[in-house]
Design a protein around this motif. Structure first.
Motif, PDB file in Angstrom:
ATOM      1  N   UNK A 249       9.085   3.056 -68.377  1.00 26.58           N
ATOM      2  CA  UNK A 249       8.706   1.482 -68.508  1.00 26.58           C
ATOM      3  C   UNK A 249       7.829   1.464 -67.857  1.00 26.58           C
ATOM      4  N   UNK A 253       3.550  -0.643 -68.010  1.00 29.09           N
ATOM      5  CA  UNK A 253       3.283  -1.976 -67.548  1.00 29.09           C
ATOM      6  C   UNK A 253       3.080  -2.119 -66.692  1.00 29.09           C
ATOM      7  N   UNK A 259       3.239 -11.489 -64.622  1.00 31.62           N
ATOM      8  CA  UNK A 259       4.697 -12.368 -65.887  1.00 31.62           C
ATOM      9  C   UNK A 259       5.007 -11.509 -66.671  1.00 31.62           C
ATOM     10  N   UNK A 260       4.882 -11.699 -67.991  1.00 29.94           N
ATOM     11  CA  UNK A 260       5.585 -11.647 -68.929  1.00 29.94           C
ATOM     12  C   UNK A 260       4.272 -10.564 -69.313  1.00 29.94           C
ATOM     13  N   UNK A 262       3.414  -7.772 -67.706  1.00 28.57           N
ATOM     14  CA  UNK A 262       4.217  -6.520 -67.396  1.00 28.57           C
ATOM     15  C   UNK A 262       6.040  -6.608 -67.699  1.00 28.57           C
ATOM     16  N   UNK A 263       6.471  -7.841 -68.020  1.00 30.03           N
ATOM     17  CA  UNK A 263       7.975  -7.861 -68.141  1.00 30.03           C
ATOM     18  C   UNK A 263       8.392  -7.660 -69.817  1.00 30.03           C
ATOM     19  N   UNK A 264       7.531  -7.879 -70.761  1.00 33.79           N
ATOM     20  CA  UNK A 264       7.743  -7.996 -72.068  1.00 33.79           C
ATOM     21  C   UNK A 264       7.133  -5.705 -72.428  1.00 33.79           C
ATOM     22  N   UNK A 266       7.738  -3.511 -70.014  1.00 35.75           N
ATOM     23  CA  UNK A 266       8.620  -2.493 -69.715  1.00 35.75           C
ATOM     24  C   UNK A 266       9.705  -2.819 -71.019  1.00 35.75           C
ATOM     25  N   UNK A 267      10.335  -3.366 -71.003  1.00 38.29           N
ATOM     26  CA  UNK A 267      11.088  -3.749 -72.108  1.00 38.29           C
ATOM     27  C   UNK A 267      11.357  -2.639 -73.332  1.00 38.29           C
ATOM     28  N   UNK A 268       9.944  -2.996 -73.757  1.00 38.45           N
ATOM     29  CA  UNK A 268       9.712  -2.298 -74.863  1.00 38.45           C
ATOM     30  C   UNK A 268       9.856  -1.063 -75.314  1.00 38.45           C
ATOM     31  N   UNK A 315       2.189  -5.880 -76.676  1.00 44.96           N
ATOM     32  CA  UNK A 315       2.290  -6.853 -77.536  1.00 44.96           C
ATOM     33  C   UNK A 315       3.837  -7.906 -78.005  1.00 44.96           C
ATOM     34  N   UNK A 316       4.030  -8.538 -79.137  1.00 47.33           N
ATOM     35  CA  UNK A 316       4.969  -9.369 -79.343  1.00 47.33           C
ATOM     36  C   UNK A 316       4.644  -8.498 -80.591  1.00 47.33           C
ATOM     37  N   UNK A 317       4.848  -6.890 -80.094  1.00 50.62           N
ATOM     38  CA  UNK A 317       6.069  -6.252 -81.235  1.00 50.62           C
ATOM     39  C   UNK A 317       7.745  -6.064 -81.404  1.00 50.62           C
ATOM     40  N   UNK A 318       8.198  -7.272 -80.633  1.00 53.93           N
ATOM     41  CA  UNK A 318       9.401  -7.099 -81.191  1.00 53.93           C
ATOM     42  C   UNK A 318      10.763  -5.846 -80.759  1.00 53.93           C
ATOM     43  N   UNK A 319      11.524  -6.595 -79.985  1.00 54.79           N
ATOM     44  CA  UNK A 319      12.641  -5.833 -79.659  1.00 54.79           C
ATOM     45  C   UNK A 319      12.844  -4.607 -80.942  1.00 54.79           C
TER      46      UNK A 319
END
Lengths: 494, 494, 494
Positions: A249, A253, A259-260, A262-264, A266-268, A315-319
């Motif tokens: 992650x 990232x 901001x968002x 790096x955050x996103x 890492x989550x993905x 990207x906004x690949x979504x969880x």
């Protein structure tokens, strides 16, 4: 002419000489001195790591030191650094007698590579046209580590079959090719690839496969006894696997937007990797008669999800999208180890020691495709107007680019990385085929004995298995008694 | 009726079948697909990891990206992540032939558990009533890792005696129970438990002990030869110990309040753990005739201080208070290994492979009590008016609560976690007793052979102890000579 | 008088007794209780880790929690923490049978040392004159870890030859001396030494060498069989090496100035260490007939660059300057292992187990010199007016100091650290020579057997080398047949 051909043949088939006492020190010294000179000419601190930062702050109305990029990226940098040195290094310790070479040569080529990468990437990406200098900060260090990763991936394919000098040559050219393809993909095509599915993994994977294809050894079976693992070497390899897995992650990232972004990312990546583990275990269990698991799969295929999300992580690949990518990567990568690797070796003559085709090349290509599709499917409703611009950096020359076009350029970037990997590897492989680099003979592959002073194990075994030795000693006495008695018999016979 | 009972008996006592080629892949695939569907329905990025963050920032007057929660918690998250995968995984590698199972199954169940935890904790703690969605960010990832920790603790009790399918079932129910008890303790009772003395360690400890009690194996001594460690497996286990020990300050501070909350929790845990090491060494040395140290104590009891400060780490327990807690935890935990574990096994039939009673259950209860007392003793003079409100979150429905009441609710939370652990474990244990999960026979416990393809060690030993083999070969020749000479003697005799 | 001398001689030469069942627990308990009392009297949370932080924030117009020092330094602190416990601990596991002692005693003395360091450094550096209290925060924790590092370096010199009680005594005095010399160097002389080339490495190095010189064992060759490594112990040691190497940028930047100070120190150290690896490999290869590499060099000399940049890392030494320092350190340190260590042992009677002279003492001195020169050469044109003041802290009493004077004081600091190391070590060594500390006899050095309950290895070996045993068994039968036949021969003879 015939003589020449014969001479060439002799030249290439002469007895292997693994003495690197001349070449290795010369290459190390010479290159390091070159680095010092080039750094002296070109490399300077950037404004956030220079003592003039106090003036920059005042000038740019920055209120707190915490807004220095160092605090945004340093924790991720250290995680990436651990992946490069402990992750890649220990992942390759699985061979029973090549742990020193795995960790040690990984250490050597990464240390050289990161210096050369700072220069190459600097020239291509951040050379100041006015001063002719390259200004480095923490992001440059991360990029240098990334660049090195490509070469370490390639090392996985040739592990145990090359000399450290060959590795250094491979790294020199690998970094150079990397910087060029990266420039084409990220700057000219303006593709996004923060975690390097294409730029790092696809390129690195095909670069290594191409080299090992050129260096094909028909008689490699002669060192087959050394090609397996032992219990503790597999445990050591899990150290590498886990540090790669846990810190991926951070890898994906590390250089994304503050901001968002790096955050996103890492989550993905976190989610994708978790999903990969379950399908890897499932396929691994399915592949054996009684459902037993294979350490090779657990050590490697569990990481494929991180590779495949390298492009799309930001990207906004979504969880659930991330979970799906991981799901299929675990399956495909493990299948690769079961079916494709043997096929590659038998049919295509590609001897891929660590199976980088399954861990990096294939998942990298998947990552490129996922990235292209996700980019093409991006919409203002999901990203928001400004969000879309930020994510794909639709600014400057590219401010009118549509997401569909972006998807196309992502796919194009994918192809560039494959071409650079395959072609570059073929050329570099040919150079490495020259019989001057001290590579080991077929029967000495995968053996640390060739390049390392090994500890004398005898004593320890005398310590730890006294019962056997004692028994042996006991037998010597008996034997002597027998001999004597025999002798006496013979004696009396005469 | 008699037939039925007999049938049941036969069912439960039938020959163990450890073939998991059907069950393991089915469970992995089915559950992972379920996760994807549920994530698709429920899980979304929170506002700090969404591309709309740029608008949120503008709206909430946030001046810098650095105020994204990512930068407050990501370094701690990565430390916790290392604890979960390397810490717990390697801590359990101490058995001579169960390192693959320790690290590998830990990897598997943690990867499943964290996905399920995101859902369960989301439903209970952060389901948006308007949209019906769960919004996740870095704090959710930390909480998911925490939730997984409870199940990994329970794994310690049954290590080596269950199949990976059983572990997955245990994790499914464990996470579920965890989310419920956590909801009761943190939300309904409004107890504070940032580092999870009660919620994680007490619950996880009793959950595991209860399960292993139900799964009692009277003939476990049949695999006694596998139940010890070897030199290198103990060294591997120290990797786990040290990463847990070093990163525990991050564990206890990961989700505490920004600023002084995280700062103080880290300091307290750091001090407490240092103190624990000294008393652990002291008691370990006292327990042996010549004062020798026992690796089991060093590997485990040194961590008890971190467990026991899980609740109070964020309070103003003061540095010397932290040292005192660590002081007693080291003593009690080591005593537990020396006196209580054998008693539990003999008298209560609780076979606790890793001694989680001494490392998690007991110190967890101590932590709950310490938390209750420290909370009840809190005063405005020490905390400051606003400090007191912040630390105990005396806001909303709880704005009139006194510290004494808070102490009472802390103690109540403690009891809830024990009840959930014991009762939950008993039920789940009964489910795991069904003879369909592929657990090993009593004589095959603690052996990787059952679930893993093991490397063939023979060759290595032939390699590494040539002197002996050589000598043996030498003896064969001598022997043959002797036989021949003997034969000749006999021959001539006749 | 003669009696007295004889008595003394007898006292010092009496049979070694390694029973530490009384001394070790007593020391641990007593010292830990002393720590609790002293912490109770002196140690309090500083304003950034106290619940009153909310008031401090309001008072000092701090807008965000992220400006708490915790977020500037905690990631670096955790890296340093890993270096202390995993880095130093595993670096010393290279001996074939001293891994428990290496990791375990390292763990013990570091845990004690950091508590004592908080007190000692607090008294000297941050005792509040009004309240008589020491206020601690994350920077105090880093400094305590640094202080401990000095003692762990010294442990490297006496590794395997002392008892844990001796180590604790050595640490008690080592921390005390450290705090004094640090006060003189940093506060009185106002020298800069953020990464501790002088304060930590030079002091720690000479302290350890001086102690081992006093404790010279003329008959150490009696445990020569234990003084080597085995394959896996060398691999374990690489874990230590790599974590030290990777996190050294955090070590040198942990307590430097916020912003550009930390940023620049990390970059410099990163570059310097990379350069060291190449020259270490070069010299190591040159030192062997066939160019083979020596693990001892790779494990140790690759780190010398980090030591040597301890002082200058925060200065504007420039990237190529960092590379040059690393270049020479790799050469000098590796040469040290090849030429100087044998000389020290033979001629000066200094038995330096880990070669700390080559890894810490020499590079530390180089670091001090590099720091002095770099400071003396600093100019306003390079640093900027304010940058120069910030970097060298030319404020308060020192606001009129010139860079040349600063260079002189840096050199003076260097000398202070050597004097404290040598003299302090000589005195402490004499105390450790008293025959009451339970140190091992010459023939039992480097053996975990003395202080640790070791696992019984027999069973595993019976497991893992069945072919040999089987063969042996086979031979027993043959032997018996032979004996019988012989017997029959003899029998028939008579």
């Amino acid at each position: 002419m015939g003589n020449c051909i014969q001479g060439c043949k002799d030249f290439f088939s002469r007895q292997k000489n693994t003495n690197i006492r001349l070449t290795l020190p010369v290459v190390c010294f010479f290159w390091q001195i070159a680095m010092i000179i080039l750094f002296g000419v070109f490399i300077r601190y950037d404004e956030e790591s220079d003592t003039h930062w106090v003036e920059t702050k005042a000038h740019e109305n920055i209120t707190s030191d915490i807004e220095n990029d160092f605090y945004f990226r340093y924790p991720s940098f250290q995680d990436v650094h651990v992946m490069i040195f402990v992750g890649f290094g220990f992942l390759m310790t699985f061979l029973k007698r090549y742990s020193f070479g795995a960790v040690g040569f990984n250490f050597l080529i990464a240390s050289f590579g990161l210096q050369w990468a700072l220069l190459m990437q600097g020239w291509f990406h951040s050379l100041d046209p006015h001063t002719g200098k390259i200004y480095i900060g923490v992001e440059s260090l991360i990029n240098a580590d990334f660049c090195v990763a490509g070469c370490l991936i390639a090392y996985g394919a040739v592990l145990g079959k090359v000399s450290p000098v060959q590795l250094l040559v491979m790294t020199l050219f690998g970094i150079t090719l990397f910087a060029v393809e990266e420039y084409i993909i990220l700057n000219l095509l303006h593709a996004r690839d923060a975690g390097g599915s294409m730029v790092i993994h696809t390129f690195g994977g095909y670069y290594g496969l191409s080299i090992t294809w050129v260096l094909y050894r028909p008689n490699l079976h002669q060192s087959k006894r050394m090609q397996g693992s032992v219990y503790h070497s597999d445990t050591f390899a899990m150290i590498g696997t886990l540090f790669l897995w846990m810190f991926w992650p951070s890898f994906n990232s590390a250089i994304t937007d503050h901001g968002d972004g790096q955050h996103r990312a890492a989550i993905n990546t976190y989610l994708c990797l978790a999903s990969t583990v379950l399908t890897t275990v499932a396929i691994s269990s399915l592949s054996q008669k009684t459902g037993k698991l294979d350490m090779v799969h657990i050590q490697n295929s569990t990481l494929a999800g991180g590779v495949a999300l390298g492009t799309a992580a930001e990207f906004m690949i979504s969880p659930y999208g991330a979970l799906i990518v991981g799901f299929f990567c675990g399956i495909i990568s493990t299948m690769g180890y079961i079916f494709i690797s043997p096929f590659l070796e038998k049919t295509l003559k590609i001897q891929d020691t660590c199976g980088i085709h399954n861990l990096h090349a294939m998942p990298g290509v998947i990552g490129g495709i996922v990235g292209a599709i996700t980019a093409a499917a991006a919409s203002e409703s999901v990203y928001g107007k400004q969000g879309l611009i930020n994510t794909f950096d639709f600014t400057g020359d590219f401010k009118d680019r549509t997401v569909l076009t972006q998807g196309g350029y992502q796919a194009a970037g994918m192809c560039v990385s494959i071409v650079f990997g395959v072609a570059g590897g073929a050329i570099v492989g040919s150079i490495l085929k020259l019989p001057i680099w001290g590579d080991p003979a077929d029967e000495n592959c995968f053996d640390d004995e060739v390049y390392w002073e090994l500890p004398d194990e005898e004593e320890e075994h005398q310590q730890s298995i006294p019962p056997i030795l004692e028994y042996n000693n006991h037998m010597i006495h008996k034997q002597q008694d027998l001999s004597e008695s025999n002798f006496s018999v013979e004696h009396c016979e005469s």
